[in-house]
Motif scaffolding. Structure first.
Motif, PDB file in Angstrom:
ATOM      1  N   ARG A   9       0.971  -1.146  -0.158  1.00 34.55           N
ATOM      2  CA  ARG A   9       0.075   0.022  -0.078  1.00 34.55           C
ATOM      3  C   ARG A   9       0.774   1.283   0.116  1.00 34.55           C
ATOM      4  NH1 ARG A   9      -2.295  -3.272  -1.179  1.00 34.55           N
ATOM      5  NH2 ARG A   9      -1.741  -2.007  -2.927  1.00 34.55           N
ATOM      6  N   SER A  28      -1.800   3.428  -5.277  1.00 35.87           N
ATOM      7  CA  SER A  28      -3.198   2.865  -5.273  1.00 35.87           C
ATOM      8  C   SER A  28      -2.979   1.545  -6.357  1.00 35.87           C
ATOM      9  CB  SER A  28      -4.158   4.053  -5.924  1.00 35.87           C
ATOM     10  OG  SER A  28      -3.571   4.774  -6.829  1.00 35.87           O
ATOM     11  N   THR A  86      -7.361   1.812   2.188  1.00 34.92           N
ATOM     12  CA  THR A  86      -6.213   2.447   2.899  1.00 34.92           C
ATOM     13  C   THR A  86      -6.628   3.934   2.695  1.00 34.92           C
ATOM     14  OG1 THR A  86      -4.840   0.504   2.497  1.00 34.92           O
ATOM     15  CG2 THR A  86      -3.770   2.783   3.081  1.00 34.92           C
ATOM     16  N   THR A  95      -3.381   7.407  -0.202  1.00 39.53           N
ATOM     17  CA  THR A  95      -3.143   6.327  -1.331  1.00 39.53           C
ATOM     18  C   THR A  95      -1.824   6.564  -1.797  1.00 39.53           C
ATOM     19  OG1 THR A  95      -4.197   8.362  -2.584  1.00 39.53           O
ATOM     20  CG2 THR A  95      -5.594   6.580  -2.026  1.00 39.53           C
ATOM     21  N   SER A 139      -6.626   2.742  -2.825  1.00 39.30           N
ATOM     22  CA  SER A 139      -5.651   1.732  -2.321  1.00 39.30           C
ATOM     23  C   SER A 139      -6.290   0.858  -1.261  1.00 39.30           C
ATOM     24  CB  SER A 139      -4.388   2.468  -1.778  1.00 39.30           C
ATOM     25  OG  SER A 139      -3.626   1.581  -1.072  1.00 39.30           O
ATOM     26  N   PRO A 160      -6.485  -3.015   0.461  1.00 41.59           N
ATOM     27  CA  PRO A 160      -5.670  -4.230   1.018  1.00 41.59           C
ATOM     28  C   PRO A 160      -6.360  -5.582   0.808  1.00 41.59           C
ATOM     29  CG  PRO A 160      -7.299  -3.559   2.997  1.00 41.59           C
ATOM     30  CD  PRO A 160      -7.459  -2.511   1.763  1.00 41.59           C
TER      31      PRO A 160
END
Lengths: 191, 371
Positions: B46, B50, B81, B111, B202, B204
């Motif tokens: 991350r 992005s 994120t 991001t 962004s 996970p």
């Protein structure tokens, strides 16, 4: 009535006879000593009567049943229920206390009962040594512990293989006296 | 009896217990890392920016603000994120055109954490970040206010003052752009439809999950918004994750094998050492299954103690590794407790199999005679 009968029992290792055509009859309450020179087959005979070995030929009748025809499991059960063993070298479990050593025999026979085990130790004069390890006991005490262990399950026959070989004269007499008393009192047989 | 057997034969049992603890520690630690690797790598990746872009869909010139809200709603379940929209327009300074991007800089910080800012991130609506190339072109300096000009449809220029608070360095095309709040562009281009050209997110997630998230957005916005996966990033993440997990899996297997051998060897020596005792028990009428139960009972106690201690030490081990390698704490999976204990028990019992087979073959007549 015969508790134990041996008919033409032989034990052969390869070409060598350890026992040959042995006949023996033992009645309830008999106290028998078998004597002979080293290598004469005393221990072999003990092993056969104690259900730890099978004879090459012949018949062994214990309490009315022919044990020479039993398989390993059957012999184990007979040993558990009918035989009490006392060894020259004691063979106590070194990491268990005196009372625990007696309870081992109960454990494999039925259920461990500490009170009963302590009573057995009391009978052989070891009550105050119940929590001691075998290494903390004298030779005579170890032998008496062995006797308590052999008698805890009230066996039909007590087999003692040179039980006093490791004891001094005083202890020898004491052990003999105890075994003899038990045999006559409880109407058991001792070899 | 089993407890006495373990407690009064400390030296031998301590060796067996140590083998199990060491094995369980390494296995538990590696499993903790194994389970946490996707999360750790995801967090690590991350920081590279992005991994999914939302672009205008069919017959759309921009992504509406309402659609950004919808995207935020849809993706909120994925614990994003950061999600930041970008609108690009050409503005002028001293009649020289350059690109201005209107965005939400608080989200851009999330991001694009890899952006290096000389100065500060903008705090107020009229504050901007300037790419290094733009700063060099116009000789812009931090803390100074400049005028930039937009353009309406009829060609009338609208001017707004912006204060440069930071110079942006990325080594990429971002250095050719000035970044400020979206409201700056809305002031400079009042007649142009407001919205975003692209939305960067962004998340996970793994590649397949990203595709699903993209599809969900596309569907929920009635295809007004499309999506593109940043494959360069997601492919690398998946590949690194797969290789690392495979590596840890193999190391775990090897450790399990070594533990098996260590415990097996110790148990074998325990049986050899206790042949007389086994013979005696058999002479007293112990059946084979009781001998097996005794040894497996000891094995279970050792495996249980070793497993519990392995969980504790394993977590400490995993924490140290995680801090050293990923520079962040590892999360504890509650599932590791039963897995480690079960593995410790399984390995101990498996390692006891051959010794136990040897134990039940003991002939009491022979061992008690001393042969």
């Amino acid at each position: 009535m015969n508790v134990l009968e041996l008919e033409n029992v032989s034990m052969k290792y390869k070409e060598l006879f350890a026992l040959q055509d042995i006949d023996l009859a033992v009645q309830k309450g008999n106290w028998i000593s078998i004597m002979g020179p080293s290598g004469s087959g005393k221990t072999t005979l003990m092993n056969i009567i104690g259900c730890m070995s099978k004879p090459t030929s012949g018949k062994v009748v214990l309490d009315g049943s022919d044990i020479s025809k039993e398989n390993d499991k059957g012999l184990t059960l007979i040993r558990r229920d009918k035989i009490g063993l006392i060894f020259q070298q004691f063979h106590l479990i070194p990491y268990l206390t005196a009372v625990e050593n007696v309870m081992v025999a109960q454990y494999y026979h039925s259920l461990p009962d500490e009170v009963e085990a302590l009573q057995a130790l009391e009978r052989v004069g070891l009550k105050n040594r119940a929590r001691h390890l075998p290494s903390q006991l004298s030779g005579g005490e170890q032998q008496r512990l062995c006797i308590a262990r052999a008698l805890i399950n009230f066996p039909m026959i007590i087999l003692a293989d040179e039980p006093t070989g490791n004891l001094d004269e005083k202890m020898k007499k004491s052990s003999w006296r105890f075994s003899k008393n038990y045999t006559s009192r409880a109407l058991r047989s001792s070899l | 009896m089993i407890t006495s057997s373990i407690l009064r034969r400390k030296s031998r049992m301590v060796i067996a217990l140590l083998s199990i603890i060491v094995g369980a520690t390494v296995v538990s630690g590696l499993l903790a890392i194994y389970f946490d690797i996707p999360r750790q790598l995801s967090q690590e990746f991350r920081s590279y920016g992005s991994n999914i872009l939302f672009v205008t869909g069919k017959n759309q010139e921009t992504i509406q603000k309402a659609d950004l809200k919808k995207i935020e709603e849809i993706l909120s379940e994925e614990d994003p994120t950061g999600i930041s929209g970008f609108r690009y327009e050409t503005v002028r300074m001293n009649e020289i055109p350059f690109t201005f991007s209107g965005t939400q800089l608080s989200q851009v910080q999330k991001t694009n954490p890899y952006w290096y800012i000389e100065g500060d991130w903008p705090d107020k609506k009229n504050e901007v970040l300037v790419g290094q190339e733009v700063a060099d072109l116009f000789l812009l300096k931090e803390g100074t206010t400049y005028e930039i000009t937009g353009e309406t449809v009829d060609g009338t220029g609208i001017t707004q003052k912006v204060k440069v608070v930071g110079i942006l360095q990325t080594g990429g095309s971002e250095e050719e752009i000035m970044y400020g709040d979206l409201s700056i562009l809305e002031n400079l281009f009042p007649s142009t439809e407001s919205g975003y050209d692209v939305i960067e997110a962004s998340l996970p997630l793994k590649q397949a999950q990203l595709i699903n998230a993209g599809k969900a957005v596309k569907q929920e916005t009635n295809e007004r918004v499309g999506y593109q996966i940043v494959k360069k990033l997601t492919d690398s993440e998946d590949s690194v994750s797969q290789k690392l997990t495979l590596l840890i899996f193999l190391v775990t297997l090897i450790v399990l094998l070594i533990t098996l051998i260590c415990v097996g060897t110790t148990m074998m020596s325990v049986v050899q050492e206790r042949r007389k005792e086994i013979g005696l028990k058999k002479a007293m009428g112990a059946e084979n299954k009781q001998i097996v139960q005794d040894f497996f009972g000891e094995g279970c106690m050792l495996g249980l103690c070793g497993g519990i201690m392995g969980i504790i030490f394993g977590y400490i081990f995993a924490r140290i590794v995680s801090v050293q390698v990923f520079s962040r704490m590892i999360s504890f999976h509650i599932g590791l407790i039963p897995i480690t204990i079960a593995l410790a028990l399984f390995i101990t019992l498996l390692a006891s199999l051959i010794p136990v087979r040897s134990a039940i073959k003991v002939d009491p007549a022979l061992v008690l005679k001393g042969e």
